[in-house]
Design a protein around this motif. Structure first.
Motif, PDB file in Angstrom:
ATOM      1  N   GLY A  15      14.764  16.470   6.854  1.00 27.99           N
ATOM      2  CA  GLY A  15      13.752  17.382   6.573  1.00 27.99           C
ATOM      3  C   GLY A  15      12.658  16.987   5.703  1.00 27.99           C
ATOM      4  N   GLY A  16      13.023  16.224   4.869  1.00 24.02           N
ATOM      5  CA  GLY A  16      11.956  15.840   4.035  1.00 24.02           C
ATOM      6  C   GLY A  16      10.623  14.941   4.440  1.00 24.02           C
ATOM      7  N   SER A  17       9.847  14.697   3.604  1.00 22.54           N
ATOM      8  CA  SER A  17       8.635  13.569   3.984  1.00 22.54           C
ATOM      9  C   SER A  17       8.487  12.536   3.039  1.00 22.54           C
ATOM     10  CB  SER A  17       7.286  14.648   3.677  1.00 22.54           C
ATOM     11  OG  SER A  17       7.590  15.906   4.600  1.00 22.54           O
ATOM     12  N   LEU A  18       7.895  11.637   3.747  1.00 18.33           N
ATOM     13  CA  LEU A  18       7.286  10.528   3.007  1.00 18.33           C
ATOM     14  C   LEU A  18       6.053   9.920   3.563  1.00 18.33           C
ATOM     15  CD1 LEU A  18      10.748   8.147   2.961  1.00 18.33           C
ATOM     16  CD2 LEU A  18       9.514   9.279   0.969  1.00 18.33           C
ATOM     17  N   SER A  70      -2.948   7.248   9.939  1.00 17.07           N
ATOM     18  CA  SER A  70      -4.293   7.584   9.416  1.00 17.07           C
ATOM     19  C   SER A  70      -4.639   6.334   8.843  1.00 17.07           C
ATOM     20  CB  SER A  70      -4.397   8.720   8.511  1.00 17.07           C
ATOM     21  OG  SER A  70      -3.593   8.667   7.490  1.00 17.07           O
ATOM     22  N   ARG A  71      -5.993   6.332   8.419  1.00 15.13           N
ATOM     23  CA  ARG A  71      -6.662   5.093   7.839  1.00 15.13           C
ATOM     24  C   ARG A  71      -7.777   5.375   6.972  1.00 15.13           C
ATOM     25  NH1 ARG A  71     -10.148   0.437  10.847  1.00 15.13           N
ATOM     26  NH2 ARG A  71     -10.798  -0.797   9.146  1.00 15.13           N
ATOM     27  N   ASN A  72      -7.803   4.748   5.709  1.00 13.41           N
ATOM     28  CA  ASN A  72      -8.862   4.858   4.723  1.00 13.41           C
ATOM     29  C   ASN A  72      -9.622   3.473   5.154  1.00 13.41           C
ATOM     30  OD1 ASN A  72     -10.648   4.410   2.614  1.00 13.41           O
ATOM     31  ND2 ASN A  72      -9.206   5.771   1.205  1.00 13.41           N
ATOM     32  N   TYR A  73     -10.717   3.742   5.700  1.00 13.59           N
ATOM     33  CA  TYR A  73     -11.677   2.599   6.013  1.00 13.59           C
ATOM     34  C   TYR A  73     -12.295   1.986   4.837  1.00 13.59           C
ATOM     35  CZ  TYR A  73     -11.762   4.000  10.908  1.00 13.59           C
ATOM     36  OH  TYR A  73     -11.319   4.529  12.157  1.00 13.59           O
ATOM     37  N   ALA A  74     -12.478   2.615   3.692  1.00 14.78           N
ATOM     38  CA  ALA A  74     -13.182   1.921   2.664  1.00 14.78           C
ATOM     39  C   ALA A  74     -12.044   1.057   2.055  1.00 14.78           C
ATOM     40  CB  ALA A  74     -13.660   3.338   1.562  1.00 14.78           C
ATOM     41  N   LYS A  75     -10.847   1.613   1.776  1.00 17.18           N
ATOM     42  CA  LYS A  75      -9.704   0.740   1.181  1.00 17.18           C
ATOM     43  C   LYS A  75      -9.044  -0.191   1.987  1.00 17.18           C
ATOM     44  CE  LYS A  75      -8.974   4.313  -2.422  1.00 17.18           C
ATOM     45  NZ  LYS A  75      -8.036   5.234  -3.047  1.00 17.18           N
ATOM     46  N   THR A  77      -6.653   0.393   4.108  1.00 14.69           N
ATOM     47  CA  THR A  77      -5.455   1.045   3.983  1.00 14.69           C
ATOM     48  C   THR A  77      -5.075   1.883   5.122  1.00 14.69           C
ATOM     49  OG1 THR A  77      -5.436   0.772   1.809  1.00 14.69           O
ATOM     50  CG2 THR A  77      -3.807   2.043   2.603  1.00 14.69           C
ATOM     51  N   LEU A  78      -3.788   1.655   5.616  1.00 13.03           N
ATOM     52  CA  LEU A  78      -3.250   2.286   6.801  1.00 13.03           C
ATOM     53  C   LEU A  78      -2.138   3.219   6.113  1.00 13.03           C
ATOM     54  CD1 LEU A  78      -3.292   2.581  10.132  1.00 13.03           C
ATOM     55  CD2 LEU A  78      -1.547   0.887   9.783  1.00 13.03           C
ATOM     56  N   TYR A  79      -2.048   4.353   6.661  1.00  7.81           N
ATOM     57  CA  TYR A  79      -0.993   5.335   6.398  1.00  7.81           C
ATOM     58  C   TYR A  79      -0.130   5.752   7.363  1.00  7.81           C
ATOM     59  CZ  TYR A  79      -4.260   5.476   2.317  1.00  7.81           C
ATOM     60  OH  TYR A  79      -4.822   5.445   1.253  1.00  7.81           O
ATOM     61  N   LEU A  80       1.125   6.204   7.082  1.00  5.86           N
ATOM     62  CA  LEU A  80       2.238   7.004   8.011  1.00  5.86           C
ATOM     63  C   LEU A  80       2.577   8.093   7.459  1.00  5.86           C
ATOM     64  CD1 LEU A  80       3.006   6.777  10.888  1.00  5.86           C
ATOM     65  CD2 LEU A  80       5.118   5.734  10.036  1.00  5.86           C
ATOM     66  N   GLN A  81       2.183   9.182   7.653  1.00  3.46           N
ATOM     67  CA  GLN A  81       2.858  10.190   7.002  1.00  3.46           C
ATOM     68  C   GLN A  81       3.845  10.992   7.878  1.00  3.46           C
ATOM     69  OE1 GLN A  81       2.100  12.316   4.360  1.00  3.46           O
ATOM     70  NE2 GLN A  81       3.851  13.579   4.639  1.00  3.46           N
TER      71      GLN A  81
END
Length: 119
Positions: A15-18, A70-75, A77-81
């Motif tokens: 039930g938690g998040s990372l 999602s992605r931060n184009y400037a950095k 960096t790719l994310y996975l919420q």
């Protein structure tokens, strides 16, 4: 040479998040494809989410509605919420990219980050 460094894994209750991060460095001209995959113990590696340049993000049925890439184009960096985590989500998570470099199109994998979901 391109390097991918993943972070954000850990132990969480059901039930938690990372939020996982994947920082790309090196001489990248452009990203062609970005993706997150995972491999649970004794299981085959499976695609979790991907996006092809200019296209929409695609998700595995098992994570739709719970995971967001999602992605931060400037950095670069790719994310996975990851929300509402389930013990079945326990796996090593890998980011992988297909990029254009000065020497051509290249495919890279990160080293992986462990996600463990307890019940």
């Amino acid at each position: 040479q391109v390097q991918l460094v993943e972070s954000g894994g850990g132990l969480v209750q059901a039930g938690g998040s990372l939020r996982l991060s994947c920082a790309a460095s090196g001489r990248i001209l452009s990203f062609k494809t970005m993706a997150w995959s995972r491999q649970g113990s004794g299981k085959q590696r499976e695609l979790v989410a991907n996006i092809i340049s200019g296209g929409r993000t695609n998700y595995a049925d098992s994570v739709k509605g719970r995971f967001t890439m999602s992605r931060n184009y400037a950095k670069n960096t790719l994310y996975l919420q990851m929300n509402n985590l389930d013990p079945e989500d326990t796996a090593v998570y890998y980011c992988n990219v297909v990029v254009a470099t000065a020497t051509g199109i290249r495919y890279y994998w990160g080293q992986g980050t462990q996600v463990t979901v307890s019940s």
